[in-house]
Design a protein around this motif. Structure first.
Motif, PDB file in Angstrom:
ATOM      1  N   ARG A 150      42.857  12.859   9.519  1.00  0.00           N
ATOM      2  CA  ARG A 150      42.445  12.278  10.791  1.00  0.00           C
ATOM      3  C   ARG A 150      43.589  12.195  11.786  1.00  0.00           C
ATOM      4  NH1 ARG A 150      38.543  12.283  14.280  1.00  0.00           N
ATOM      5  NH2 ARG A 150      38.700  10.548  15.743  1.00  0.00           N
ATOM      6  N   ASP A 196      43.547  15.774  13.215  1.00  0.00           N
ATOM      7  CA  ASP A 196      42.427  15.470  14.109  1.00  0.00           C
ATOM      8  C   ASP A 196      41.108  16.026  13.586  1.00  0.00           C
ATOM      9  OD1 ASP A 196      41.411  14.220  16.372  1.00  0.00           O
ATOM     10  OD2 ASP A 196      41.530  16.047  17.583  1.00  0.00           O
ATOM     11  N   GLY A 229      37.366  15.735  12.178  1.00  0.00           N
ATOM     12  CA  GLY A 229      36.276  14.797  12.432  1.00  0.00           C
ATOM     13  C   GLY A 229      35.901  14.008  11.187  1.00  0.00           C
ATOM     14  N   TYR A 230      35.315  12.831  11.418  1.00  0.00           N
ATOM     15  CA  TYR A 230      34.958  11.962  10.290  1.00  0.00           C
ATOM     16  C   TYR A 230      33.942  12.627   9.358  1.00  0.00           C
ATOM     17  CZ  TYR A 230      37.405   8.136  12.615  1.00  0.00           C
ATOM     18  OH  TYR A 230      38.377   7.343  13.186  1.00  0.00           O
ATOM     19  N   ASP A 231      32.990  13.372   9.909  1.00  0.00           N
ATOM     20  CA  ASP A 231      32.001  14.038   9.068  1.00  0.00           C
ATOM     21  C   ASP A 231      32.658  15.072   8.159  1.00  0.00           C
ATOM     22  OD1 ASP A 231      30.031  12.521  10.217  1.00  0.00           O
ATOM     23  OD2 ASP A 231      29.286  14.096  11.559  1.00  0.00           O
ATOM     24  N   GLU A 232      33.607  15.820   8.713  1.00  0.00           N
ATOM     25  CA  GLU A 232      34.311  16.828   7.913  1.00  0.00           C
ATOM     26  C   GLU A 232      35.155  16.167   6.832  1.00  0.00           C
ATOM     27  OE1 GLU A 232      36.501  19.687  10.221  1.00  0.00           O
ATOM     28  OE2 GLU A 232      34.981  19.720  11.796  1.00  0.00           O
ATOM     29  N   ARG A 283      35.536   6.027   8.017  1.00  0.00           N
ATOM     30  CA  ARG A 283      36.041   5.279   9.175  1.00  0.00           C
ATOM     31  C   ARG A 283      36.763   4.005   8.740  1.00  0.00           C
ATOM     32  NH1 ARG A 283      34.106   6.597  14.279  1.00  0.00           N
ATOM     33  NH2 ARG A 283      32.535   8.258  14.316  1.00  0.00           N
TER      34      ARG A 283
END
Length: 296
Positions: free
Chosen positions: A127, A131, A133-136, A149
């Motif tokens: 993250r 960078d 994404g949270y879904d990935e 998260r």
């Protein structure tokens, strides 16, 4: 097995990124290379027609392989003799010019990452550094996006409490390291005290192969006595060469002309607050040629 040239092209295009992900997860270039080999073998079996985002898919494979290996490394580190430091990498000039990348792979940050759980480390690295994404990330670590998260928030708080207060410029870091270098070569206690922060910490890694302090040495006066006294007792000649390790200014130390180790530093307010000295020869194999790293 997938032998389409497109698979090879995609892997090679993202190789530097995948190596950086694995290295930030593991702190070992040798283990990162092993992870890339495993990633390659699995990637060759993938049906590319089912892959929407090749970069994301490759990062997912690399993360899962890194997590598996990280758990094994944790057991290995428990039996390690003395403090454990990441394997230093001689990095290309473009790494030092990328402030975000240089901070993420610095010795100081890599040691902070060591204090996270494997899953926290994976989430934080993906993250904050890359960078993703949270879904990935959720797909890579087998968690829900909501859980990711929460983990990211917890890991960020943990790291923020331990990372350097500010990121200094490469120019300031080089100037501070140069002052330390001349003071060390001269064996001048006062000049060393002038450049070291009062609460400076030295962590040395000999891995049971080379002599090193079995515990961190804390405090400028104690550190100066240790360094100057040790050189005097050994009656050796110490020389240093500036280099760039993990995207940050560092020194290669030589004793009587022979490479003894690599010393990375943490600089804050024009003073050295952390010294990380890798003497374990098994960790010095990557300082002869530059390694390319990437965040994208």
């Amino acid at each position: 097995m997938n032998e389409h040239p497109e698979a090879t092209t995609a892997f090679l295009a993202h190789r530097n990124l995948l190596f950086t992900v694995a290295y930030e997860m593991l702190g070992s270039a040798a283990d990162a290379e092993d992870v890339l080999q495993e990633t390659w073998l699995r990637w060759m079996k993938v049906d590319l027609g089912q892959v929407r985002d090749q970069r994301a898919y490759l990062v997912r494979i690399t993360t899962r392989q890194s997590l598996d290996r990280l758990r094994t490394l944790r057991r290995r580190k428990e039996a390690y003799v003395g403090p454990w430091l990441p394997e230093p990498l001689l990095t290309a000039p473009d790494v030092a010019e990328d402030v975000e990348l240089a901070e993420s792979v610095s010795m100081a940050m890599m040691l902070v990452l060591e204090t996270l759980t494997p899953t926290e480390r994976a989430v934080f690295v993906l993250r904050e550094a890359f960078d993703v994404g949270y879904d990935e990330i959720a797909a890579a670590v087998d968690k829900t996006p909501a859980a990711v998260r929460q983990i990211a928030h917890r890991a960020r708080q943990h790291v923020d409490a331990r990372r350097p207060r500010e990121v200094v410029s490469p120019t300031e870091a080089r100037a501070t390291l140069e002052a330390f270098r001349h003071a060390l070569e001269a064996g001048d206690p006062q000049r060393l005290l002038d450049v070291l922060a009062p609460d400076v910490v030295l962590v040395s890694d000999g891995g049971g192969v080379k002599r090193a302090a079995l515990r961190p040495i804390v405090g400028a006066e104690k550190l100066v006595r240790y360094m100057v006294g040790g050189i005097g007792k050994a009656q050796v000649t110490v020389s240093t060469d500036p280099t760039v390790v993990n995207g940050n200014p560092a020194l290669v130390l030589r004793v009587d002309g022979e490479t003894d180790g690599v010393m990375a530093v943490r600089v804050e307010d024009a003073h050295i607050t952390g010294l990380y000295y890798v003497r374990n020869p098994h960790k010095l194999t990557r300082i002869a040629s530059e390694i390319s790293l990437a965040l994208r």
